[in-house]
Write a protein that holds these residues in place. Structure first.
Motif, PDB file in Angstrom:
ATOM      1  N   ALA A 131       0.799  -1.195   0.184  1.00  0.00           N
ATOM      2  CA  ALA A 131       0.099   0.582   0.568  1.00  0.00           C
ATOM      3  C   ALA A 131       0.859   1.292  -0.126  1.00  0.00           C
ATOM      4  CB  ALA A 131      -0.559   0.489   1.047  1.00  0.00           C
ATOM      5  N   PHE A 132       0.889   2.175  -0.640  1.00  0.00           N
ATOM      6  CA  PHE A 132       1.223   3.503  -0.674  1.00  0.00           C
ATOM      7  C   PHE A 132       0.857   4.863  -1.445  1.00  0.00           C
ATOM      8  CE2 PHE A 132       3.070   4.390  -5.505  1.00  0.00           C
ATOM      9  CZ  PHE A 132       2.842   2.503  -5.758  1.00  0.00           C
ATOM     10  N   ASP A 133       1.287   5.977  -0.840  1.00  0.00           N
ATOM     11  CA  ASP A 133       1.169   7.115  -1.567  1.00  0.00           C
ATOM     12  C   ASP A 133       1.177   7.234  -3.080  1.00  0.00           C
ATOM     13  OD1 ASP A 133      -1.071   6.942   0.704  1.00  0.00           O
ATOM     14  OD2 ASP A 133      -0.588   8.502   1.114  1.00  0.00           O
ATOM     15  N   LEU A 134       0.427   8.321  -3.429  1.00  0.00           N
ATOM     16  CA  LEU A 134       1.224   9.032  -4.996  1.00  0.00           C
ATOM     17  C   LEU A 134       0.709  10.887  -4.676  1.00  0.00           C
ATOM     18  CD1 LEU A 134       0.044  10.156  -7.883  1.00  0.00           C
ATOM     19  CD2 LEU A 134      -0.989   7.827  -7.530  1.00  0.00           C
ATOM     20  N   SER A 135       1.933  11.736  -5.529  1.00  0.00           N
ATOM     21  CA  SER A 135       1.587  12.716  -5.119  1.00  0.00           C
ATOM     22  C   SER A 135       1.922  13.090  -6.121  1.00  0.00           C
ATOM     23  CB  SER A 135       2.193  13.750  -3.705  1.00  0.00           C
ATOM     24  OG  SER A 135       2.128  15.158  -3.874  1.00  0.00           O
ATOM     25  N   ALA A 136       0.527  14.198  -6.596  1.00  0.00           N
ATOM     26  CA  ALA A 136       0.167  15.227  -8.308  1.00  0.00           C
ATOM     27  C   ALA A 136      -0.659  15.285  -8.031  1.00  0.00           C
ATOM     28  CB  ALA A 136       0.247  13.875  -9.186  1.00  0.00           C
ATOM     29  N   ALA A 137      -1.212  16.607  -6.983  1.00  0.00           N
ATOM     30  CA  ALA A 137      -2.184  17.065  -6.269  1.00  0.00           C
ATOM     31  C   ALA A 137      -3.628  16.913  -7.935  1.00  0.00           C
ATOM     32  CB  ALA A 137      -2.060  18.727  -6.539  1.00  0.00           C
ATOM     33  N   CYS A 138      -3.763  17.590  -8.575  1.00  0.00           N
ATOM     34  CA  CYS A 138      -4.810  17.659  -9.232  1.00  0.00           C
ATOM     35  C   CYS A 138      -4.708  16.350  -9.894  1.00  0.00           C
ATOM     36  CB  CYS A 138      -5.640  18.671  -9.438  1.00  0.00           C
ATOM     37  SG  CYS A 138      -6.463  19.989  -8.783  1.00  0.00           S
ATOM     38  N   SER A 139      -3.829  16.208 -10.383  1.00  0.00           N
ATOM     39  CA  SER A 139      -3.938  15.049 -11.658  1.00  0.00           C
ATOM     40  C   SER A 139      -3.427  13.665 -10.709  1.00  0.00           C
ATOM     41  CB  SER A 139      -2.471  15.276 -12.890  1.00  0.00           C
ATOM     42  OG  SER A 139      -2.791  16.873 -13.170  1.00  0.00           O
ATOM     43  N   GLY A 140      -3.346  13.981  -9.089  1.00  0.00           N
ATOM     44  CA  GLY A 140      -3.093  12.378  -9.089  1.00  0.00           C
ATOM     45  C   GLY A 140      -3.959  10.762  -9.146  1.00  0.00           C
ATOM     46  N   PHE A 141      -5.506  11.045  -9.744  1.00  0.00           N
ATOM     47  CA  PHE A 141      -6.199   9.918 -10.394  1.00  0.00           C
ATOM     48  C   PHE A 141      -5.856   9.613 -11.600  1.00  0.00           C
ATOM     49  CE2 PHE A 141      -9.257   7.576 -10.910  1.00  0.00           C
ATOM     50  CZ  PHE A 141      -9.294   6.565 -10.170  1.00  0.00           C
ATOM     51  N   ILE A 142      -4.816  10.893 -12.379  1.00  0.00           N
ATOM     52  CA  ILE A 142      -4.903   9.962 -13.908  1.00  0.00           C
ATOM     53  C   ILE A 142      -3.090   9.562 -13.275  1.00  0.00           C
ATOM     54  CG2 ILE A 142      -4.397  10.863 -16.089  1.00  0.00           C
ATOM     55  CD1 ILE A 142      -6.889  11.904 -15.490  1.00  0.00           C
ATOM     56  N   TYR A 143      -2.294   9.731 -13.048  1.00  0.00           N
ATOM     57  CA  TYR A 143      -1.411   9.376 -12.264  1.00  0.00           C
ATOM     58  C   TYR A 143      -1.240   7.686 -12.110  1.00  0.00           C
ATOM     59  CZ  TYR A 143       2.301  13.053 -12.726  1.00  0.00           C
ATOM     60  OH  TYR A 143       2.809  14.421 -13.468  1.00  0.00           O
ATOM     61  N   GLY A 144      -2.294   7.493 -11.472  1.00  0.00           N
ATOM     62  CA  GLY A 144      -2.248   6.579 -10.570  1.00  0.00           C
ATOM     63  C   GLY A 144      -3.005   5.721 -11.619  1.00  0.00           C
ATOM     64  N   ILE A 145      -4.218   5.799 -12.459  1.00  0.00           N
ATOM     65  CA  ILE A 145      -4.305   4.951 -13.579  1.00  0.00           C
ATOM     66  C   ILE A 145      -3.695   4.610 -13.776  1.00  0.00           C
ATOM     67  CG2 ILE A 145      -5.837   4.952 -15.190  1.00  0.00           C
ATOM     68  CD1 ILE A 145      -8.568   6.283 -14.632  1.00  0.00           C
ATOM     69  N   THR A 146      -2.636   5.309 -14.443  1.00  0.00           N
ATOM     70  CA  THR A 146      -1.004   4.938 -15.455  1.00  0.00           C
ATOM     71  C   THR A 146      -0.762   4.111 -14.704  1.00  0.00           C
ATOM     72  OG1 THR A 146      -1.384   7.190 -15.990  1.00  0.00           O
ATOM     73  CG2 THR A 146       0.569   6.201 -16.517  1.00  0.00           C
ATOM     74  N   ILE A 147      -0.564   4.108 -13.418  1.00  0.00           N
ATOM     75  CA  ILE A 147      -0.199   3.200 -12.710  1.00  0.00           C
ATOM     76  C   ILE A 147      -0.223   2.013 -12.219  1.00  0.00           C
ATOM     77  CG2 ILE A 147       1.223   2.572 -10.237  1.00  0.00           C
ATOM     78  CD1 ILE A 147       2.156   6.089  -9.734  1.00  0.00           C
ATOM     79  N   ALA A 148      -1.870   1.950 -12.080  1.00  0.00           N
ATOM     80  CA  ALA A 148      -2.352   0.768 -12.321  1.00  0.00           C
ATOM     81  C   ALA A 148      -2.150   0.195 -12.769  1.00  0.00           C
ATOM     82  CB  ALA A 148      -3.703   1.137 -11.502  1.00  0.00           C
ATOM     83  N   ARG A 149      -2.541   0.564 -14.292  1.00  0.00           N
ATOM     84  CA  ARG A 149      -2.550  -0.323 -15.436  1.00  0.00           C
ATOM     85  C   ARG A 149      -1.058  -0.783 -15.954  1.00  0.00           C
ATOM     86  NH1 ARG A 149      -1.930   2.885 -21.089  1.00  0.00           N
ATOM     87  NH2 ARG A 149      -2.587   1.202 -22.725  1.00  0.00           N
ATOM     88  N   ALA A 150       0.250   0.175 -15.263  1.00  0.00           N
ATOM     89  CA  ALA A 150       1.462  -0.518 -15.937  1.00  0.00           C
ATOM     90  C   ALA A 150       1.857  -1.643 -14.680  1.00  0.00           C
ATOM     91  CB  ALA A 150       2.524   0.360 -15.565  1.00  0.00           C
ATOM     92  N   PHE A 151       1.025  -1.559 -13.571  1.00  0.00           N
ATOM     93  CA  PHE A 151       1.600  -3.143 -12.514  1.00  0.00           C
ATOM     94  C   PHE A 151       0.481  -4.445 -12.820  1.00  0.00           C
ATOM     95  CE2 PHE A 151       2.478   0.102  -8.600  1.00  0.00           C
ATOM     96  CZ  PHE A 151       3.896  -0.500  -8.569  1.00  0.00           C
ATOM     97  N   ILE A 152      -0.481  -3.916 -13.209  1.00  0.00           N
ATOM     98  CA  ILE A 152      -1.459  -5.215 -13.862  1.00  0.00           C
ATOM     99  C   ILE A 152      -0.976  -5.751 -15.450  1.00  0.00           C
ATOM    100  CG2 ILE A 152      -3.798  -5.569 -15.237  1.00  0.00           C
ATOM    101  CD1 ILE A 152      -4.917  -3.858 -12.669  1.00  0.00           C
ATOM    102  N   LYS A 153      -0.427  -4.655 -16.046  1.00  0.00           N
ATOM    103  CA  LYS A 153       0.350  -5.275 -17.374  1.00  0.00           C
ATOM    104  C   LYS A 153       1.132  -6.260 -16.992  1.00  0.00           C
ATOM    105  CE  LYS A 153      -2.471  -2.340 -20.765  1.00  0.00           C
ATOM    106  NZ  LYS A 153      -2.632  -4.192 -22.273  1.00  0.00           N
TER     107      LYS A 153
END
Ligand code: ACO
Length: 332
Positions: free
Chosen positions: A112-134
């Protein structure tokens, strides 16, 4: 030959604190007016958390809803990722606090971890989640955008206190042989703008002192007009790039969900991208700007209200402190 892994968006959830602060309420706190706030921003009201209600509490409630909707059990989650700039504490991460709340009766020990990209945080998160799954590393990911901006707001500063609110949204993504729901994402950042939207104290630059508290350096500082001027071209760029990478055309997208920071920014981006406003989702009047929780809570509302249904293509576009920006073309 290695198997190609797709990413399925299983479902979403959201949660807002009960307390509403309207523009009329703010008229009693600072020298402002409902008319000024409405015409300059589009905001009419925002949700504000209680003193003892933490970012991880909002994240927990949004996650429970997403788990319920998707019929996924907490034990099936392989990774918890929380996008936030208003964590419960600097450390441990809000993702660890969320893990503790989700698994109160069993030991999870899943990362479990946090990511900090302010208002773009969720889009950064989708990108990370996608890469981890793929990559095959994790199969099922709980991705959350959660904020309590009210707790880092200077409630005597009319130029910022009218803009922000609290809330949380969650998405569960999983590996799939048949579906690939994240068609493309595009991210950008430019740290040379870091002094235009920031919270000066609390970190190593200005550790907490009596002076930093007395001079309100633990609250949001923003050059609003400058932010505005960069937000419009960068959101437009991100929106166009992600669309291009997805191989789709504007007409293929059922709904555009831009970051809800200012109605004038939303309209300007729609105009520059040549999108008619009836294809643009707006809920800023009810929420204000909730940073990394914005696009996911808006997506969840669009799904719940029936504006979009299974199989529709949606583009999320965001911009925030850093500056950071990003967009994602997804199938819900
Ligand atoms: N009520 C009444 N008057 C106000 C208020 C208020 N709440 N706030 C500012 N004013 C006054 C100013 O003092 C100024 O008065 P002056 O002309 O006498 O000096 C006047 O209104 C105009 O101020 P501006 O700042 O120029 O107003 P502007 O039209 O730029 O609107 C706003 C301000 C709403 C902040 C806008 O610039 C904006 O939305 N910027 C973008 C913010 C944003 O997108 N943030 C995104 C990311 S947030 C994140 O990452 C956490």
């Amino acid at each position: 030959m290695s198997r190609k892994i797709g990413v399925k968006i299983l479902g979403t959830g959201s949660y807002f604190p009960k307390k509403i602060i309207t523009n009329i309420d703010l008229e009693k706190k600072v020298k402002t007016s409902d008319e000024w706030i409405t015409t300059r921003t589009g905001i009419k009201e925002r949700r504000i958390s209680k003193k003892n209600e933490l970012t991880s509490d909002l994240a927990f409630k949004a996650s429970l809803e997403a788990l319920k909707v998707t019929d996924i059990l907490p034990e099936q989650i392989d990774l918890i990722l929380v996008a936030t700039i208003t964590p419960d504490m600097f450390f441990p991460s809000t993702a660890c606090f969320l893990q503790k709340k989700l698994y109160s009766s069993i030991s999870s020990q899943k990362p479990a971890f946090d990511l900090s990209a302010a208002c773009s945080g969720f889009i950064y998160g989708i990108t990370i989640a996608r890469a981890f799954i793929k990559s095959g590393l994790y199969k099922t990911i709980l991705l959350v955008g959660a904020e309590e901006l009210s707790k880092i707001t200077d409630w005597t500063d009319r130029s910022t206190c009218v803009l922000f609110g609290d809330g949380a949204g969650a998405m569960i993504l999983s590996a799939s042989d048949t579906d690939d729901d994240i068609l493309a994402t595009y991210l950008g950042a430019d740290g040379s703008y870091s002094d235009l939207l920031f919270m000066p104290a609390g970190g190593t630059a200005n550790p907490a002192t009596i002076n930093t508290v007395e001079t309100k350096l633990h609250t949001i500082k923003m050059d609003g007009m400058h932010v505005f001027k960069v937000a419009v071209p960068k959101m437009t760029l991100a929106g166009k790039k992600a669309l291009e990478l997805s191989g789709k055309k504007l007409k293929d997208i059922k709904l555009f969900i831009p970051h809800q920071a200012n109605m004038r920014i939303i309209k300007a981006v729609a105009k520059k991208m040549n999108i008619s406003m009836d294809k643009v989702f707006v809920n800023i009047h009810k929420t204000g700007n909730i940073s990394s929780a914005t696009t996911i809570t808006a997506l969840d509302e669009a799904i719940k209200s029936g504006k979009i249904k299974s199989g529709d293509l949606v583009e999320l576009i965001a911009f925030g402190a850093g500056f950071t920006w990003g967009a994602a073309v997804i199938r819900i």
